[in-house]
Design a protein around this motif. Structure first.
Motif, mmCIF file in Angstrom:
data_model
loop_
_atom_site.group_PDB
_atom_site.id
_atom_site.type_symbol
_atom_site.label_atom_id
_atom_site.label_comp_id
_atom_site.label_asym_id
_atom_site.label_seq_id
_atom_site.Cartn_x
_atom_site.Cartn_y
_atom_site.Cartn_z
ATOM 1 N N ALA A 234 16.402 13.016 2.732
ATOM 2 C CA ALA A 234 15.435 13.086 3.835
ATOM 3 C C ALA A 234 14.008 13.129 3.300
ATOM 4 O O ALA A 234 13.109 12.450 3.816
ATOM 5 N N MET A 235 13.787 13.922 2.246
ATOM 6 C CA MET A 235 12.450 14.042 1.679
ATOM 7 C C MET A 235 11.969 12.737 1.069
ATOM 8 O O MET A 235 10.823 12.322 1.259
ATOM 9 N N MET A 236 12.851 12.047 0.331
ATOM 10 C CA MET A 236 12.457 10.820 -0.345
ATOM 11 C C MET A 236 12.097 9.714 0.649
ATOM 12 O O MET A 236 11.226 8.882 0.366
ATOM 13 N N THR A 237 12.736 9.703 1.810
ATOM 14 C CA THR A 237 12.388 8.710 2.825
ATOM 15 C C THR A 237 10.933 8.848 3.241
ATOM 16 O O THR A 237 10.188 7.863 3.316
ATOM 17 N N GLY A 238 10.505 10.080 3.497
ATOM 18 C CA GLY A 238 9.103 10.298 3.848
ATOM 19 C C GLY A 238 8.175 10.193 2.658
ATOM 20 O O GLY A 238 7.043 9.710 2.778
ATOM 21 N N TYR A 239 8.641 10.615 1.486
ATOM 22 C CA TYR A 239 7.820 10.607 0.275
ATOM 23 C C TYR A 239 7.400 9.187 -0.101
ATOM 24 O O TYR A 239 6.232 8.938 -0.450
ATOM 25 N N LEU A 240 8.327 8.253 -0.028
ATOM 26 C CA LEU A 240 8.021 6.870 -0.403
ATOM 27 C C LEU A 240 7.096 6.185 0.606
ATOM 28 O O LEU A 240 6.486 5.169 0.297
ATOM 29 N N LEU A 241 7.006 6.737 1.810
ATOM 30 C CA LEU A 241 6.032 6.248 2.790
ATOM 31 C C LEU A 241 4.705 6.984 2.643
ATOM 32 O O LEU A 241 3.627 6.412 2.845
ATOM 33 N N PHE A 242 4.780 8.280 2.286
ATOM 34 C CA PHE A 242 3.596 9.116 2.170
ATOM 35 C C PHE A 242 2.657 8.635 1.054
ATOM 36 O O PHE A 242 1.428 8.621 1.215
ATOM 37 N N LEU A 243 3.233 8.226 -0.073
ATOM 38 C CA LEU A 243 2.412 7.830 -1.219
ATOM 39 C C LEU A 243 1.498 6.638 -0.919
ATOM 40 O O LEU A 243 0.299 6.702 -1.197
ATOM 41 N N PRO A 244 2.008 5.542 -0.338
ATOM 42 C CA PRO A 244 1.093 4.424 -0.081
ATOM 43 C C PRO A 244 0.271 4.570 1.196
ATOM 44 O O PRO A 244 -0.872 4.118 1.256
ATOM 45 N N ARG A 245 0.838 5.210 2.233
ATOM 46 C CA ARG A 245 0.167 5.208 3.532
ATOM 47 C C ARG A 245 -0.818 6.378 3.700
ATOM 48 O O ARG A 245 -1.868 6.209 4.308
ATOM 49 N N GLU A 246 -0.464 7.548 3.210
ATOM 50 C CA GLU A 246 -1.339 8.710 3.356
ATOM 51 C C GLU A 246 -2.257 8.875 2.145
ATOM 52 O O GLU A 246 -3.435 9.196 2.294
ATOM 53 N N LEU A 247 -1.705 8.669 0.950
ATOM 54 C CA LEU A 247 -2.507 8.842 -0.267
ATOM 55 C C LEU A 247 -3.132 7.530 -0.741
ATOM 56 O O LEU A 247 -3.989 7.546 -1.630
ATOM 57 N N HIS A 248 -2.685 6.399 -0.188
ATOM 58 C CA HIS A 248 -3.233 5.080 -0.515
ATOM 59 C C HIS A 248 -3.141 4.768 -2.019
ATOM 60 O O HIS A 248 -4.059 4.220 -2.620
ATOM 61 N N LEU A 249 -1.999 5.108 -2.591
ATOM 62 C CA LEU A 249 -1.773 4.815 -4.005
ATOM 63 C C LEU A 249 -1.334 3.364 -4.182
ATOM 64 O O LEU A 249 -0.651 2.798 -3.327
ATOM 65 N N SER A 250 -1.695 2.792 -5.321
ATOM 66 C CA SER A 250 -1.267 1.434 -5.639
ATOM 67 C C SER A 250 0.197 1.443 -6.064
ATOM 68 O O SER A 250 0.774 2.493 -6.385
ATOM 69 N N ALA A 251 0.791 0.251 -6.109
ATOM 70 C CA ALA A 251 2.178 0.143 -6.541
ATOM 71 C C ALA A 251 2.341 0.632 -7.975
ATOM 72 O O ALA A 251 3.348 1.263 -8.326
ATOM 73 N N THR A 252 1.345 0.360 -8.816
ATOM 74 C CA THR A 252 1.409 0.811 -10.208
ATOM 75 C C THR A 252 1.408 2.327 -10.299
ATOM 76 O O THR A 252 2.189 2.930 -11.053
ATOM 77 N N ALA A 253 0.536 2.969 -9.536
ATOM 78 C CA ALA A 253 0.464 4.435 -9.549
ATOM 79 C C ALA A 253 1.752 5.055 -9.015
ATOM 80 O O ALA A 253 2.239 6.061 -9.545
ATOM 81 N N ILE A 254 2.328 4.455 -7.980
ATOM 82 C CA ILE A 254 3.582 4.967 -7.427
ATOM 83 C C ILE A 254 4.699 4.856 -8.462
ATOM 84 O O ILE A 254 5.474 5.792 -8.675
ATOM 85 N N GLY A 255 4.780 3.701 -9.117
ATOM 86 C CA GLY A 255 5.803 3.525 -10.133
ATOM 87 C C GLY A 255 5.652 4.511 -11.279
ATOM 88 O O GLY A 255 6.637 5.047 -11.787
ATOM 89 N N LEU A 256 4.406 4.789 -11.656
ATOM 90 C CA LEU A 256 4.153 5.725 -12.749
ATOM 91 C C LEU A 256 4.579 7.139 -12.378
ATOM 92 O O LEU A 256 5.202 7.851 -13.183
ATOM 93 N N THR A 257 4.261 7.553 -11.167
ATOM 94 C CA THR A 257 4.626 8.911 -10.762
ATOM 95 C C THR A 257 6.141 9.075 -10.659
ATOM 96 O O THR A 257 6.694 10.097 -11.081
ATOM 97 N N LEU A 258 6.820 8.072 -10.112
ATOM 98 C CA LEU A 258 8.274 8.158 -10.000
ATOM 99 C C LEU A 258 8.932 8.146 -11.379
ATOM 100 O O LEU A 258 9.940 8.821 -11.606
#
Length: 418
Positions: A234-258
């Motif tokens: 449940a958390m990961m479903t929202g987390y993967l939406l939260f990173l690009p939509r709320e924090l406006h992270l790039s795909a590279t930054a998201i991949g690095l954090t994961l």
């Protein structure tokens, strides 16, 4: 432990197998996209085909493994996965591969991987002494953590630099290496009498479930795993939406954090070989689960895409990986210690079935909460839900375990009598 040649052969084979398994989880979807031009709906079906075996056949895999030498099961599954991915590679090179065949291949590889994963956990107990279980699990789970990080990266690199069919052939090669290593294990295994009759299979499954339910520690492990996997999905479903939509992270930054979860898991594997013997199994289990799961409570408070935000996310995922892996290795050692050899596969499969079986429902709940409550609120609620797992462990006999592994269960529990 490392002087044990059979353990070294198991470790080499399991490492190669995990690399092949996690590389194929990327290679087959990329095969569908790049070679077969699959759409989003078809990709969803392919992902479901890869994950379905965990729910559909885990219990059967446990009953089967307990009736056969674990070495035999691992060798056969390695041979099967080599053949399936080899056939995919050849068919892809010749232009004969369609999406239905790829779906069948994904399901077959996933099903064989379930059998292998249950078998290698049961095999360890039959190869090393009881006081070596934590170190053995630390080595095996460290390999699995490295494969979870390096396997997908390797699979993607092979597809990018070569082609999807050649990448599938390389995945098959990893399974063949595992086959060659594990088949050299020489130690004979003592197993219970097996029955191929359907009624015998269902009876063995029921015995495994009764055994887990009948032991308070294993019952808690099962409930805590279910609570964790449900809340994590449940958390990961929202987390993967939260990173690009709320924090406006790039795909590279998201991949690095994961990806930072992987190094954390490697650290957790190393710590699992040392901390339980120093501070006690119960203290390590509860504190590692609380620290790793609780780290995600920091995420809803973040805002913006600054370097500071990325650093906090890196730290959160690293701590989560370390705590999660420390719990996984420690729980596995406790489960193996209290479970008789003839019940190892079924105990592992029952816990996997209950835990992973709730994950799809958790994903659906996470999507619903994100839509109804908003991303930030839903993420906070689901992250808090993950703390139910350490709470359950803290209120159980697991929290009172000392620096020595517990003894096997009583005869009544071992025989399935409650």
């Amino acid at each position: 432990m490392w002087r044990n040649r059979d353990f070294r052969r198991l470790w080499v084979g399991q490492t190669a197998s995990q690399l092949g398994e996690h590389a194929s989880l990327v290679v087959l979807p990329l095969f569908a996209v790049l070679t077969l031009d699959a759409g989003a709906g078809e990709m969803g079906v392919l992902r479901a085909a890869e994950q379905a075996p965990f729910v559909l056949i885990s219990l059967f895999a446990g009953a089967w493994v307990d009736g056969w030498p674990a070495r035999t099961v691992m060798v056969l599954t390695d041979a099967g996965r080599t053949a399936v991915l080899g056939a995919v590679a050849v068919a892809g090179l010749l232009g004969w591969l369609g999406l239905p065949v790829l779906l069948g291949a994904a399901f077959a590889v996933g099903a064989l991987s379930v059998f292998f994963d249950v078998a290698y956990q049961a095999s360890l107990v039959r190869l090393v002494e009881r006081d070596q279980l934590v170190r053995g699990n630390s080595a095996l789970e460290g390999s699995r953590s490295a494969a979870q990080t390096g396997g997908p990266a390797l699979g993607g690199a092979l597809v990018s630099s070569l082609s999807a069919p050649i990448a599938a052939a390389f995945s098959a090669l990893f399974f063949s290496v595992s086959f060659l290593s594990i088949r050299r294990i020489r130690r004979r295994e003592v197993i219970a009498a097996r029955s191929g009759h359907p009624h015998g299979m269902w009876r063995r499954i029921r015995e495994g479930m009764r055994f887990v339910v009948g032991d308070r520690s294993l019952r808690t492990v099962c409930l805590a795993s279910a609570a964790f996997q449900f809340s994590l999905a449940a958390m990961m479903t929202g987390y993967l939406l939260f990173l690009p939509r709320e924090l406006h992270l790039s795909a590279t930054a998201i991949g690095l954090t994961l990806a930072s979860t992987g190094p954390g898991a490697l650290l957790g594997s190393v710590l699992a070989a040392r901390l339980p013997g120093r501070f006690g199994y119960g203290a390590v289990l509860v504190s590692a689960a609380a620290l790793g799961d609780g780290a995600f409570l920091l995420v809803p408070a973040l805002a913006g895409s600054s370097a500071g935000t990325v650093l906090v996310l890196l730290a959160v995922n690293f701590v989560f990986g370390a705590g999660g892996q420390l719990v996984t290795v420690t729980v596995m050692a406790v489960r193996q210690a209290v479970t008789p050899d003839e019940m190892q596969g079924r105990a592992a499969a029952t816990i996997t079935f209950v835990g992973m079986g709730l994950a799809p429902l958790g994903s659906l709940l996470g999507g619903f909460l994100a839509q109804e409550w908003g991303l930030r609120t839903s993420l906070l609620a689901t992250a808090a839900g993950m703390l139910l797992s350490p709470v359950l462990m803290a209120a159980s006999p697991l929290a009172r375990l000392g620096r020595a592994l517990p003894a096997p269960c009583s005869e009544d529990v071992q025989s399935g009598r409650l």
